[in-house]
Design a protein around this motif. Structure first.
Motif, mmCIF file in Angstrom:
data_model
loop_
_atom_site.group_PDB
_atom_site.id
_atom_site.type_symbol
_atom_site.label_atom_id
_atom_site.label_comp_id
_atom_site.label_asym_id
_atom_site.label_seq_id
_atom_site.Cartn_x
_atom_site.Cartn_y
_atom_site.Cartn_z
ATOM 1 N N PRO A 193 -17.868 -43.433 -3.907
ATOM 2 C CA PRO A 193 -18.350 -42.314 -4.716
ATOM 3 C C PRO A 193 -18.837 -42.727 -6.102
ATOM 4 O O PRO A 193 -19.366 -41.902 -6.845
ATOM 5 C CB PRO A 193 -17.112 -41.413 -4.824
ATOM 6 C CG PRO A 193 -15.955 -42.355 -4.726
ATOM 7 C CD PRO A 193 -16.394 -43.457 -3.792
ATOM 8 N N TYR A 194 -18.660 -44.027 -6.440
ATOM 9 C CA TYR A 194 -19.004 -44.487 -7.780
ATOM 10 C C TYR A 194 -20.428 -45.045 -7.803
ATOM 11 O O TYR A 194 -20.877 -45.680 -6.841
ATOM 12 C CB TYR A 194 -18.026 -45.563 -8.245
ATOM 13 C CG TYR A 194 -16.584 -45.212 -7.985
ATOM 14 C CD1 TYR A 194 -15.939 -44.226 -8.721
ATOM 15 C CD2 TYR A 194 -15.860 -45.868 -6.975
ATOM 16 C CE1 TYR A 194 -14.620 -43.897 -8.475
ATOM 17 C CE2 TYR A 194 -14.533 -45.547 -6.726
ATOM 18 C CZ TYR A 194 -13.917 -44.554 -7.468
ATOM 19 O OH TYR A 194 -12.619 -44.231 -7.211
ATOM 20 N N SER A 195 -21.112 -44.835 -8.910
ATOM 21 C CA SER A 195 -22.466 -45.386 -9.073
ATOM 22 C C SER A 195 -22.432 -46.817 -9.581
ATOM 23 O O SER A 195 -23.366 -47.585 -9.366
ATOM 24 C CB SER A 195 -23.280 -44.516 -10.051
ATOM 25 O OG SER A 195 -22.638 -44.463 -11.327
ATOM 26 N N GLN A 196 -21.342 -47.213 -10.226
ATOM 27 C CA GLN A 196 -21.153 -48.566 -10.749
ATOM 28 C C GLN A 196 -20.022 -49.240 -9.984
ATOM 29 O O GLN A 196 -18.964 -48.647 -9.772
ATOM 30 C CB GLN A 196 -20.833 -48.545 -12.237
ATOM 31 C CG GLN A 196 -21.965 -48.047 -13.128
ATOM 32 C CD GLN A 196 -23.093 -49.044 -13.236
ATOM 33 O OE1 GLN A 196 -24.181 -48.793 -12.728
ATOM 34 N NE2 GLN A 196 -22.849 -50.162 -13.896
ATOM 35 N N ILE A 197 -20.242 -50.480 -9.575
ATOM 36 C CA ILE A 197 -19.244 -51.253 -8.833
ATOM 37 C C ILE A 197 -18.779 -52.411 -9.708
ATOM 38 O O ILE A 197 -19.601 -53.169 -10.248
ATOM 39 C CB ILE A 197 -19.817 -51.792 -7.510
ATOM 40 C CG1 ILE A 197 -20.405 -50.646 -6.686
ATOM 41 C CG2 ILE A 197 -18.738 -52.526 -6.724
ATOM 42 C CD1 ILE A 197 -19.408 -49.590 -6.282
ATOM 43 N N SER A 198 -17.478 -52.539 -9.848
ATOM 44 C CA SER A 198 -16.915 -53.586 -10.703
ATOM 45 C C SER A 198 -17.108 -54.969 -10.079
ATOM 46 O O SER A 198 -17.180 -55.117 -8.853
ATOM 47 C CB SER A 198 -15.427 -53.335 -10.935
ATOM 48 O OG SER A 198 -15.228 -52.098 -11.591
ATOM 49 N N LEU A 199 -17.176 -55.962 -10.948
ATOM 50 C CA LEU A 199 -17.296 -57.338 -10.476
ATOM 51 C C LEU A 199 -15.975 -57.835 -9.904
ATOM 52 O O LEU A 199 -15.963 -58.563 -8.911
ATOM 53 C CB LEU A 199 -17.747 -58.235 -11.630
ATOM 54 C CG LEU A 199 -18.010 -59.708 -11.308
ATOM 55 C CD1 LEU A 199 -19.090 -59.846 -10.243
ATOM 56 C CD2 LEU A 199 -18.407 -60.462 -12.571
ATOM 57 N N THR A 200 -14.870 -57.446 -10.535
ATOM 58 C CA THR A 200 -13.541 -57.842 -10.071
ATOM 59 C C THR A 200 -12.647 -56.611 -9.998
ATOM 60 O O THR A 200 -12.988 -55.557 -10.528
ATOM 61 C CB THR A 200 -12.908 -58.876 -11.029
ATOM 62 O OG1 THR A 200 -12.830 -58.309 -12.347
ATOM 63 C CG2 THR A 200 -13.727 -60.145 -11.082
ATOM 64 N N GLY A 201 -11.486 -56.783 -9.344
ATOM 65 C CA GLY A 201 -10.550 -55.681 -9.217
ATOM 66 C C GLY A 201 -10.632 -55.033 -7.846
ATOM 67 O O GLY A 201 -11.344 -55.503 -6.953
ATOM 68 N N PRO A 202 -9.917 -53.922 -7.642
ATOM 69 C CA PRO A 202 -9.965 -53.224 -6.351
ATOM 70 C C PRO A 202 -11.322 -52.567 -6.125
ATOM 71 O O PRO A 202 -11.960 -52.102 -7.073
ATOM 72 C CB PRO A 202 -8.850 -52.174 -6.478
ATOM 73 C CG PRO A 202 -8.673 -51.982 -7.951
ATOM 74 C CD PRO A 202 -8.978 -53.305 -8.585
ATOM 75 N N LEU A 256 -12.190 -63.593 -16.508
ATOM 76 C CA LEU A 256 -11.958 -63.989 -17.894
ATOM 77 C C LEU A 256 -13.264 -64.045 -18.681
ATOM 78 O O LEU A 256 -13.309 -63.700 -19.865
ATOM 79 C CB LEU A 256 -11.266 -65.353 -17.936
ATOM 80 C CG LEU A 256 -9.840 -65.431 -17.376
ATOM 81 C CD1 LEU A 256 -9.352 -66.874 -17.382
ATOM 82 C CD2 LEU A 256 -8.898 -64.550 -18.184
ATOM 83 N N LEU A 257 -14.330 -64.465 -18.027
ATOM 84 C CA LEU A 257 -15.611 -64.629 -18.708
ATOM 85 C C LEU A 257 -16.371 -63.312 -18.844
ATOM 86 O O LEU A 257 -17.051 -63.085 -19.841
ATOM 87 C CB LEU A 257 -16.479 -65.644 -17.944
ATOM 88 C CG LEU A 257 -15.921 -67.068 -17.853
ATOM 89 C CD1 LEU A 257 -16.833 -67.937 -16.992
ATOM 90 C CD2 LEU A 257 -15.775 -67.679 -19.233
ATOM 91 N N PHE A 258 -16.261 -62.460 -17.829
ATOM 92 C CA PHE A 258 -17.030 -61.207 -17.819
ATOM 93 C C PHE A 258 -16.081 -60.032 -17.580
ATOM 94 O O PHE A 258 -16.199 -59.319 -16.579
ATOM 95 C CB PHE A 258 -18.115 -61.247 -16.746
ATOM 96 C CG PHE A 258 -19.040 -62.422 -16.857
ATOM 97 C CD1 PHE A 258 -20.071 -62.414 -17.775
ATOM 98 C CD2 PHE A 258 -18.864 -63.539 -16.053
ATOM 99 C CE1 PHE A 258 -20.926 -63.499 -17.888
ATOM 100 C CE2 PHE A 258 -19.716 -64.622 -16.151
ATOM 101 C CZ PHE A 258 -20.749 -64.608 -17.083
ATOM 102 N N SER A 259 -15.154 -59.853 -18.465
ATOM 103 C CA SER A 259 -14.161 -58.784 -18.324
ATOM 104 C C SER A 259 -14.833 -57.409 -18.380
ATOM 105 O O SER A 259 -15.614 -57.121 -19.296
ATOM 106 C CB SER A 259 -13.115 -58.896 -19.439
ATOM 107 O OG SER A 259 -12.169 -57.863 -19.327
#
Length: 205
Positions: A67-76, A141-144
Motif C-alpha cells: 500500500p506504500y508508494s515509497q519502498i525502503s532500502l532496508t528493514g521489513p 549505515l551509509l544510506f540510513s
C-alpha cells in the motif's frame, strides 16, 4: 604390440586418465608429454537471465500489492528483505546448476566428489544469506532511511539480483578445492570486518 598396448593402458590408468578423457600429446626434444585436453565450458547466461526475470516478476507482484508508494532500502518489506529471500533462492539455483555442470564436466579430474554435495550446498546457502544480510547492514549505515518509488525499487532489485545470480553461477562454475579454501578464508575475514563495522548493532555477531 599387444603387450605394449596393455602397458600403455596401465600407465595411463595409473596416471589418473580414463576412457572418457581427450588426451593431448606433445613431443619436445625427445620427451613426450601427455595431458588432458581442456574442453570449453562456459557459464550459462540463459539460466542467469531467466532466474533474474522470474524473481523480478514475483517481486513486481509483491511490490504492487504494497500500500506504500515509497519502498525502503532496508528493514521489513524492503528491497533488502525481498532480495534476502528471492535472491538467496535464485542465487542458490544458479550456483547448484553450474556446480553440477562443473562436477559432471570434470568428473575425471575428481576435483569435488558428489558425496560433498549436500554440505557444500548448505554451506553456500548460509554464506549467501549472510553475505546479503551483511551487505545491507553496511548499506543501512551509509544510506540510513533511504526509500524509493516502486519503479526505481524494481530497477535496483533487478540489478542486484542479476549481479548476485551471475556471481553465484561463476562461483559454481569455477569451484575447486583450492578455490573453496580461498573463498572460506575471504568469508572469515569479511565476517570479521563486517562485525567491526556493525558493532553498534545487537546482531553484529
Amino acid at each position: 604390440m599387444k603387450n605394449d598396448t596393455q602397458y600403455l593402458q596401465a600407465a595411463l590408468k595409473a596416471a589418473g586418465f580414463t576412457g572418457q578423457d581427450i588426451l593431448e600429446l606433445t613431443v619436445n626434444q625427445g620427451s613426450i608429454t601427455i595431458k588432458r585436453k581442456e574442453l570449453n565450458q562456459q557459464v550459462d547466461l540463459t539460466l542467469t537471465l531467466w532466474l533474474t526475470f522470474t524473481t523480478s516478476v514475483l517481486f513486481t507482484i509483491l511490490l504492487w500489492k504494497q500500500p506504500y508508494s515509497q519502498i525502503s532500502l532496508t528493514g521489513p518489506n524492503s528491497i533488502a528483505s525481498y532480495l534476502l529471500i528471492l535472491g538467496t533462492i535464485s542465487g542458490l539455483i544458479a550456483f547448484t546448476y553450474e556446480f553440477c555442470q562443473n562436477v559432471a564436466f570434470k568428473t575425471q579430474k575428481k576435483i569435488i566428489f558428489w558425496r560433498n554435495f549436500p554440505s557444500i550446498i548448505l554451506s553456500f546457502t548460509a554464506i549467501l544469506a549472510t553475505s546479503i544480510a551483511g551487505f545491507f547492514e553496511i548499506i543501512k549505515l551509509l544510506f540510513s532511511g533511504a526509500s524509493f518509488d516502486k519503479i526505481t525499487t524494481l530497477v535496483i532489485f533487478m540489478s542486484l539480483n542479476l549481479a548476485l545470480n551471475y556471481l553465484m553461477a561463476v562461483i559454481g562454475y569455477r569451484l575447486t578445492i583450492p578455490f573453496l579454501r580461498s573463498l572460506f578464508t575471504v568469508v572469515i575475514i569479511g565476517g570479521v570486518v563486517l562485525a567491526m563495522a556493525t558493532n553498534q548493532n545487537l546482531h553484529w555477531w
